[in-house]
Scaffold this motif. Structure first.
Motif, PDB file in Angstrom:
ATOM      1  N   ARG A 170       0.861  -1.180   0.000  1.00  0.00           N
ATOM      2  CA  ARG A 170       0.000   0.000   0.000  1.00  0.00           C
ATOM      3  C   ARG A 170       0.901   1.235   0.000  1.00  0.00           C
ATOM      4  O   ARG A 170       1.879   1.299   0.752  1.00  0.00           O
ATOM      5  CB  ARG A 170      -0.873   0.022   1.251  1.00  0.00           C
ATOM      6  N   SER A 178      -1.556  -1.368  -9.446  1.00  0.00           N
ATOM      7  CA  SER A 178      -3.008  -1.337  -9.625  1.00  0.00           C
ATOM      8  C   SER A 178      -3.418   0.049 -10.131  1.00  0.00           C
ATOM      9  O   SER A 178      -2.630   0.998 -10.124  1.00  0.00           O
ATOM     10  CB  SER A 178      -3.712  -1.627  -8.293  1.00  0.00           C
ATOM     11  N   GLN A 185      -5.451   2.055  -8.667  1.00  0.00           N
ATOM     12  CA  GLN A 185      -5.378   2.953  -7.515  1.00  0.00           C
ATOM     13  C   GLN A 185      -3.929   3.329  -7.206  1.00  0.00           C
ATOM     14  O   GLN A 185      -3.644   4.453  -6.794  1.00  0.00           O
ATOM     15  CB  GLN A 185      -6.019   2.290  -6.297  1.00  0.00           C
ATOM     16  N   ARG A 242      -2.253   7.011  -7.018  1.00  0.00           N
ATOM     17  CA  ARG A 242      -1.506   7.478  -5.858  1.00  0.00           C
ATOM     18  C   ARG A 242      -0.145   8.048  -6.259  1.00  0.00           C
ATOM     19  O   ARG A 242       0.374   8.951  -5.606  1.00  0.00           O
ATOM     20  CB  ARG A 242      -1.314   6.337  -4.858  1.00  0.00           C
ATOM     21  N   GLY A 245     -11.239  -3.111 -11.351  1.00  0.00           N
ATOM     22  CA  GLY A 245     -10.621  -4.079 -10.452  1.00  0.00           C
ATOM     23  C   GLY A 245     -11.256  -5.450 -10.562  1.00  0.00           C
ATOM     24  O   GLY A 245     -12.429  -5.597 -10.929  1.00  0.00           O
ATOM     25  N   GLY A 257      -9.364  -5.567  -2.150  1.00  0.00           N
ATOM     26  CA  GLY A 257      -9.649  -4.353  -1.394  1.00  0.00           C
ATOM     27  C   GLY A 257      -8.904  -3.153  -1.945  1.00  0.00           C
ATOM     28  O   GLY A 257      -8.186  -3.238  -2.943  1.00  0.00           O
ATOM     29  N   PRO A 258      -9.023  -2.001  -1.252  1.00  0.00           N
ATOM     30  CA  PRO A 258      -8.446  -0.752  -1.771  1.00  0.00           C
ATOM     31  C   PRO A 258      -6.971  -0.552  -1.426  1.00  0.00           C
ATOM     32  O   PRO A 258      -6.400   0.461  -1.825  1.00  0.00           O
ATOM     33  CB  PRO A 258      -9.304   0.309  -1.079  1.00  0.00           C
ATOM     34  N   GLU A 259      -6.357  -1.489  -0.683  1.00  0.00           N
ATOM     35  CA  GLU A 259      -4.996  -1.246  -0.199  1.00  0.00           C
ATOM     36  C   GLU A 259      -3.892  -1.778  -1.107  1.00  0.00           C
ATOM     37  O   GLU A 259      -2.719  -1.551  -0.832  1.00  0.00           O
ATOM     38  CB  GLU A 259      -4.815  -1.857   1.191  1.00  0.00           C
ATOM     39  N   HIS A 318      -1.629  -1.508  -4.045  1.00  0.00           N
ATOM     40  CA  HIS A 318      -1.191  -0.474  -4.972  1.00  0.00           C
ATOM     41  C   HIS A 318       0.007  -0.902  -5.817  1.00  0.00           C
ATOM     42  O   HIS A 318       0.106  -0.534  -6.982  1.00  0.00           O
ATOM     43  CB  HIS A 318      -0.818   0.798  -4.201  1.00  0.00           C
ATOM     44  N   GLU A 332      -6.124  -9.711  -8.177  1.00  0.00           N
ATOM     45  CA  GLU A 332      -5.983  -8.295  -8.493  1.00  0.00           C
ATOM     46  C   GLU A 332      -5.675  -8.119  -9.970  1.00  0.00           C
ATOM     47  O   GLU A 332      -5.036  -8.977 -10.587  1.00  0.00           O
ATOM     48  CB  GLU A 332      -4.833  -7.661  -7.688  1.00  0.00           C
TER      49      GLU A 332
END
Length: 455
Positions: free
Chosen positions: A37, A74, A76, A80, A98, A123-125, A127, A425
């Motif tokens: 992350r 990813s 996301q 970032r 996703g 999940g969103p974590e 990266h 993922e």
């Protein structure tokens, strides 16, 4: 051997393509998968610049270094790092959404539903993904230490992988035999490989239509990159063994049933070339173990039409249909994780074991998702109605697998779930130039005119 597609052989920029896309892993290897992350984008980019020299390209795959290291992101994660909104919007919709959100397409329901996945998968974590492979155990020390030096990130997932002492995956089969050959690739093609244009897998080159597909923008970001689908699959080895034992007529028939489920004997010898008995010498010979077709076996008397390898790669079995198999091929890298279930044990010991599958290509929807949805989960394409892949199908004790035979076919009924999705993922594996470009982006939360050193 499948005939090469027509056209000039493209010159691939090997030094800019991450090595795992084009190069085979060693037969005996050890590895680890790390997911991070991003907590501090600026610090992450600075540390990524330091890691860049250790990332392995297709040109230095066989360098003196005892390891290979590759890095993916990813959607996301790219956001970032500061990839501009217009660039983020240029990625394929399924990548932006996703893998977890694509559960209806992938058939990830019931026990495979993302609601049951192992965190942080889905999940969103997630990266950044780091893949490290070495031909020897001590070869992992340097790249793992380099990965630990990443700043501004938190390690959220680690899974160690390798080849079991048997040299086979947990169900007992030799793995990693079949795969397409990328025209222009550095390695020599093997007999039986489909020759596929590199644009089917890597952005910046012609695909099977002769055109260069649109990749992520700008070109510096997309060129020499590809999409990557990461899947962690739990293997219920005990259930597989019990089913074979309960439905076989003899120990010899038990091995034949296993081969009819997969399409190969455990040694890797294909049923198409060894229909009655296993042939370990054939299974171990890369010049012979993949050199076969299905055109002369339309009914599946040798290799059942619903068997795992025939579904994953129908070869010329669909030659008389509108389906162009070459545009649905994927590059696959598999690795086993977890301890072996001792030979002969028929009850599960509760250990976590299975396979990591990494699929790479230029189109998640046309390649990975199509194979998963149509060839593995649907029997209609092979005239099998509601039948699913007998090895990896998602079911609860109601599966069916038809084994054609003369004079009477054999039907395996009551197939339980042998494989459960633990998570997955969608990532993007950029070229080396793109990786460097990513490290130069301004932090999205800071005024771009502000020098990074003064933040």
């Amino acid at each position: 051997m499948s005939e090469p597609t027509a056209g000039a052989v493209p010159t691939l920029e090997l030094a800019d393509i991450q090595g795992t896309v084009l190069r085979r892993r060693p037969d005996d290897y050890h590895g680890t998968y790390l997911l991070y992350r991003i907590d501090d984008p600026a610090a992450t980019k600075r540390s990524l610049r330091a890691v860049l020299p250790k990332i392995t390209s297709a040109a230095d795959w066989e360098s003196p270094r005892p390891f290979t290291l590759n890095v993916a992101f990813s959607h996301q994660g790219l956001a970032r790092l500061g990839v501009p909104p217009e660039s983020l919007a240029s990625f394929a919709p399924e990548f932006q959404a996703g893998m977890a959100s694509r559960k209806e397409v992938l058939g990830d329901s019931g026990a495979n539903d993302p609601a049951h996945w192992t965190p942080p998968l889905g999940g969103p974590e997630v990266h950044i993904g780091v893949m490290i492979i070495s031909g020897r155990p001590d070869g992992l020390r340097e790249p793992v230490e380099a990965a630990r030096q990443l700043a501004g990130v938190s390690l959220v997932y680690r899974l160690d992988v390798g080849v079991p002492v048997t040299g086979r995956e947990h169900f007992g089969f030799r793995d990693g035999i079949s795969g397409p050959y990328l025209i222009g690739s550095v390695e020599e093609p093997l007999p039986g490989q489909d020759h596929v244009q590199p644009g089917e897998f890597v952005f910046g080159y012609p695909d099977e239509s002769g055109a260069v597909p649109n990749g992520p923008a700008p070109e510096v970001l997309g060129r020499n990159g590809c999409y990557l689908a990461f899947r962690q699959l739990h293997a219920d080895v005990a259930a597989f063994r019990r089913y074979l034992r309960e439905h076989a007529r003899s120990p010899e028939d038990e091995e034949l049933l296993a081969a009819k489920v997969v399409g190969r004997w455990r040694s890797g010898a294909p049923l198409a070339l060894a229909p009655e008995h296993d042939d370990p010498d054939l299974g171990a010979d890369p010049l012979r173990n993949n050199d076969f077709r299905y055109r002369d076996d339309p009914r599946g008397l040798l290799v059942p039409c619903g068997s795992h390898i025939r579904r994953a790669n129908p070869r010329d079995g669909l030659a008389d249909t509108v389906v162009q198999t070459r545009i649905h091929r994927v590059l696959r890298r598999g690795a086993a994780y977890g301890p072996l279930l001792p030979e002969g044990v028929l009850e599960d010991d509760g250990a976590e074991r299975g396979i990591i599958f990494v699929f790479m290509g230029a189109s998640l929807s046309r390649q990975f998702e199509f194979v998963q949805q149509v060839w593995l989960n649907d029997g209609d394409f092979a005239g099998l109605g509601a039948e699913q892949d007998p090895l990896v199908g998602n079911r609860d004790g109601a599966g069916v697998h038809t084994v054609p035979a003369r004079p009477v076919r054999r039907r395996l009924t009551g197939l339980p779930r042998f494989v459960t999705v633990r998570g997955g993922e969608y990532l993007f594996l950029p070229g080396l130039t793109a990786l460097e470009w990513l490290t130069t982006l301004p932090d999205p939360t800071v005024d771009p005119s502000t020098p990074e050193d003064t933040k």
